[in-house]
Motif scaffolding. Structure first.
Motif, PDB file in Angstrom:
ATOM      1  N   ALA A  27      -1.319  21.020-101.649  1.00  0.00           N
ATOM      2  CA  ALA A  27      -0.534  22.203-101.267  1.00  0.00           C
ATOM      3  C   ALA A  27      -0.026  22.076 -99.837  1.00  0.00           C
ATOM      4  O   ALA A  27       1.130  22.414 -99.529  1.00  0.00           O
ATOM      5  N   LEU A  28      -0.899  21.572 -98.949  1.00  0.00           N
ATOM      6  CA  LEU A  28      -0.482  21.379 -97.558  1.00  0.00           C
ATOM      7  C   LEU A  28       0.632  20.346 -97.462  1.00  0.00           C
ATOM      8  O   LEU A  28       1.594  20.520 -96.703  1.00  0.00           O
TER       9      LEU A  28
ATOM     10  N   GLU B 183       4.331  20.958 -95.961  1.00  0.00           N
ATOM     11  CA  GLU B 183       4.916  20.130 -94.913  1.00  0.00           C
ATOM     12  C   GLU B 183       6.236  19.518 -95.359  1.00  0.00           C
ATOM     13  O   GLU B 183       7.192  19.447 -94.574  1.00  0.00           O
ATOM     14  N   ALA B 184       6.296  19.100 -96.637  1.00  0.00           N
ATOM     15  CA  ALA B 184       7.548  18.545 -97.153  1.00  0.00           C
ATOM     16  C   ALA B 184       8.647  19.601 -97.172  1.00  0.00           C
ATOM     17  O   ALA B 184       9.798  19.332 -96.822  1.00  0.00           O
ATOM     18  N   ALA B 185       8.279  20.829 -97.577  1.00  0.00           N
ATOM     19  CA  ALA B 185       9.266  21.909 -97.594  1.00  0.00           C
ATOM     20  C   ALA B 185       9.739  22.230 -96.175  1.00  0.00           C
ATOM     21  O   ALA B 185      10.930  22.457 -95.937  1.00  0.00           O
TER      22      ALA B 185
ATOM     23  N   ALA C 147     -10.997  21.226-105.301  1.00  0.00           N
ATOM     24  CA  ALA C 147     -10.404  22.247-104.430  1.00  0.00           C
ATOM     25  C   ALA C 147      -9.827  21.615-103.167  1.00  0.00           C
ATOM     26  O   ALA C 147      -8.740  21.975-102.702  1.00  0.00           O
ATOM     27  N   VAL C 148     -10.562  20.653-102.602  1.00  0.00           N
ATOM     28  CA  VAL C 148     -10.070  19.963-101.399  1.00  0.00           C
ATOM     29  C   VAL C 148      -8.792  19.198-101.710  1.00  0.00           C
ATOM     30  O   VAL C 148      -7.818  19.228-100.940  1.00  0.00           O
ATOM     31  N   ILE C 149      -8.771  18.510-102.863  1.00  0.00           N
ATOM     32  CA  ILE C 149      -7.578  17.752-103.257  1.00  0.00           C
ATOM     33  C   ILE C 149      -6.394  18.691-103.441  1.00  0.00           C
ATOM     34  O   ILE C 149      -5.279  18.426-102.971  1.00  0.00           O
TER      35      ILE C 149
END
Length: 296
Positions: A124-125, A129-131, A117-119
């Protein structure tokens, strides 16, 4: 006469009897281990000794051996119960070990799920950030493009404001500047003549303000502009006017229509360039137009 030793429930057991009971307890310990130790005290209670007291008359009584043997035999059920108890303890320990292993396995699985879940959250974060970075770059690029277009539009407008053109599109010069002749009061031509038929549109050669619009004597109907660079231009022999004094004009705005009014021998446009609004401050119109980028 020797006194008989009192008998009964409250008589203390003989030394030999107590010794036999101690041997029985030791045998139970040797047989059952730790569990036998738990059963040992039960053999040493007063009730157990009291049960055998009736058969033990004296320390030297022949029945003492039987009592000791009876005590030893009586320890056998205790040893069996201890074995059962030991088996139960082992089974309980195994069950607890199994439950502990299951708990550890469940905890390990829970930790693995938490790690995943952390990975996933970090991934997702990172995608967010890339988007966001891509959007910032796209916005920056869009701003650059917009600013470039605005600069281009301003430059185009500046060029339009500063651009000069012919007063009659596609025309040519029929009489040069300073040409001599009696038809001119000064003895020479103060401007240049452009070929044009009556009614041909006449436009401002550049941006300026109308300082004269009307009858101009020998010029007939004429318009004089004060250009944005401080110079002056004149348009003579017009058949009609399209502007009035005080109006601002841009390059290409129509001032009137060509004609043959005033001192003229035919339809054409008389064009002059001056340093002031007064007659006699004329300069070479061809050189003036060429200096402002007009190809003629």
């Amino acid at each position: 006469m020797a006194l008989a030793r009192s008998t009964g429930r409250h008589r203390a057991p003989g030394r030999k009897t107590r010794t036999s009971a101690g041997f029985a307890s030791a045998a139970a310990l040797a047989t059952t281990g730790v569990v036998g130790t738990l059963a040992g005290p039960a053999l040493a209670t007063d009730d157990s000794f009291a049960a055998d007291a009736g058969s033990v008359a004296t320390p030297d009584s022949p029945d003492s051996t039987e009592s000791a043997e009876g005590t030893t035999a009586g320890a056998t059920p205790v040893t069996m119960d201890a074995a059962v108890t030991g088996s139960t303890i082992v089974q309980t320990a195994r069950t607890q070990h199994t439950l502990t292993a299951q708990m550890l396995s469940a905890q390990s699985l829970s930790d693995e799920v938490a790690d995943q879940a952390v990975i996933q959250k970090r991934e997702a974060l990172a995608r967010m950030e890339a988007a966001a970075e891509a959007r910032r770059k796209a916005e920056a690029r869009a701003n650059e493009i917009r600013e470039a277009k605005e600069r281009a539009a301003r430059e185009a407008e500046r060029q339009r404001l500063n651009a000069y053109r012919l007063p009659i599109a596609g025309s040519h010069v029929t009489t040069d500047y300073r040409a001599g002749g009696s038809q001119w009061s000064s003895g020479s031509h103060s401007g240049i003549d452009f070929h044009a038929s009556t009614g041909t549109p006449v436009v401002a050669v550049g941006a300026g303000t109308v300082v004269e619009a009307g009858w101009g004597g020998a010029y007939g109907y004429n318009v004089v502009l004060k250009m944005n660079d401080g110079s002056y231009t004149q348009y003579g022999h017009l058949s009609s006017l399209s502007v009035s004094v005080g109006r601002s004009v841009m390059p290409g705005d129509q001032l009137g229509r060509a004609g043959s009014t005033g001192n003229s021998t035919g339809a054409h446009l008389h064009f002059e360039a001056r340093t002031s609004a007064d007659y006699g401050s004329d300069v070479n119109p061809l050189a003036y137009l060429r200096a402002h980028g007009v190809k003629i």
